[in-house]
Design an enzyme around this catalytic site. Structure first.
Site, short mmCIF file in Angstrom:
data_model
loop_
_atom_site.label_atom_id
_atom_site.label_comp_id
_atom_site.label_asym_id
_atom_site.label_seq_id
_atom_site.Cartn_x
_atom_site.Cartn_y
_atom_site.Cartn_z
N GLY A 116 61.57 16.79 9.46
CA GLY A 116 61.61 18.25 9.49
C GLY A 116 61.89 18.81 8.10
O GLY A 116 61.20 19.73 7.63
N ALA A 147 61.10 8.90 4.61
CA ALA A 147 62.07 9.92 4.19
C ALA A 147 63.40 9.66 4.88
O ALA A 147 63.43 9.13 5.99
CB ALA A 147 61.56 11.31 4.54
N GLY A 161 65.83 17.13 10.95
CA GLY A 161 66.03 15.73 10.54
C GLY A 161 65.21 15.45 9.28
O GLY A 161 64.73 16.38 8.62
N LYS A 180 50.26 2.29 15.65
CA LYS A 180 51.62 2.38 15.09
C LYS A 180 52.64 1.86 16.11
O LYS A 180 53.61 1.20 15.75
CB LYS A 180 51.91 3.83 14.69
CG LYS A 180 53.31 4.05 14.13
CD LYS A 180 53.31 4.88 12.86
CE LYS A 180 54.64 4.81 12.13
NZ LYS A 180 55.57 5.86 12.47
#
Ligand code: KPL
Length: 301
Positions: free
Chosen positions: A21, A134, A18, A186
């Site tokens: 990765g 990303a 993904g 988070k």
């Protein structure tokens, strides 16, 4: 060195192709031996990945293998699957995952980390909380959309300097202690922002502008504060203030959960809101707004 301790010469395996990765594969391949573990099936031994950052585009060749065709034991492994896939993806490696492997878990939320700790008691396990942005517009292409920082800490076993490796690859990273605090920090942000962006089908920043969304965020924040305090986490600010600051900083972002919803993928709802609800139950704290949101989005899925 202990008998089966991973050596720095062992390749670094990256489980999951993904966005995270591919980001790690393209950043780390120039500095160390990388093998990308893809879904089971036939894959050519190498793939050409494209890393895009702003106007700059780079091609990077990376070794790859299907999860069912791994020939060597994966002694150093970065787990980059979605939270709900992580445990099954590790189990799928079978004997190719040594009991004392060194794992770095990159998952959102806090539930998959607990499951993996219980399933692999001899493994050396670190977890990361990352703010790198990303996305993957094509199977072999990753866009590094926003620079962030990856905080890494040990959950179990021996210390490994994963942060140094990421820094060598040009990604800001630091070792922190205790990582559970950073994961919880988070988690509270993700629990306030991500499900609401799906519900309102909006970018992060729009949550601050829509009165109904902002009010819901405030209620979710008050409940998250009570749950996390009962579970022993201490923060200097409220979940609402923290989430507002992040939503303002990432105003143009489409949250990872909304990206999943738009792509028809499963949502990481159990790892985020589900985990918070588990904590609420364990500590006898009411979290009706999180529960209603969970039920609404689970029904939608
Ligand atoms: O982590 C995020 C996510 O989308 O999962 C935030 C911080 C909300 C940024 O989009």
């Amino acid at each position: 060195m202990l008998p089966n301790e991973p050596e720095m010469s062992d390749p670094v395996y990256i489980l999951g192709g993904g966005s995270i990765g591919l980001l790690l594969a393209t950043r780390l391949a120039p500095v160390t031996d990388i093998v990308l573990i893809r879904r089971p099936g036939q894959h050519p031994p190498r793939c050409q990945l494209t890393l895009q950052e702003g106007e700059l585009t780079r091609q990077i060749a990376v070794a790859q293998v299907g999860a069912d065709a791994l020939a060597e034991p994966a002694r150093r492994l970065i787990v980059c699957t979605k939270a709900y896939d992580a445990l099954a993806a590790l189990r799928q490696l079978g004997a190719r995952l040594p009991a004392d492997a060194s794992l770095l878990l990159m998952q959102n939320g806090m539930s998959s980390q607990e499951e993996i700790l219980a399933a692999f008691p001899q493994a050396h396990i670190h977890a990361a909380s990352s703010t790198e942005g990303a996305y993957r517009p094509a199977p072999n292409r990753v866009v590094h959309a926003g620079r962030g920082i990856t905080r890494i800490g040990r959950l179990q076993g021996q210390e490994q300097d994963w942060a140094k490796l990421l820094c060598q690859g040009g990604l800001a990273s630091e070792t922190v202690e205790p990582i559970r605090w950073h994961l919880a920090n988070k988690l509270r942000v993700n629990a306030l922002i991500n499900p609401l962006t799906v519900l309102h089908d909006c970018r992060n920043g729009e949550l601050l502008e829509q009165p109904a969304a902002r009010a819901a965020m405030q209620r979710l924040g008050e409940e998250a504060d009570a749950v996390l305090a009962a579970a022993g986490y201490r923060f200097a600010d409220s979940a609402f203030d923290q989430a507002c600051a992040v939503a303002a900083r990432t105003a143009d972002n489409i949250s990872s959960m909304l990206q999943d919803a738009r792509a028809g993928r499963r949502l990481e709802l159990d790892a985020i809101t589900g985990y918070l609800l588990q904590l609420a139950e364990r500590h006898g704290v009411a979290a009706p707004t999180h529960r209603a949101l969970y039920q609404r989005l689970a029904a939608r899925a």
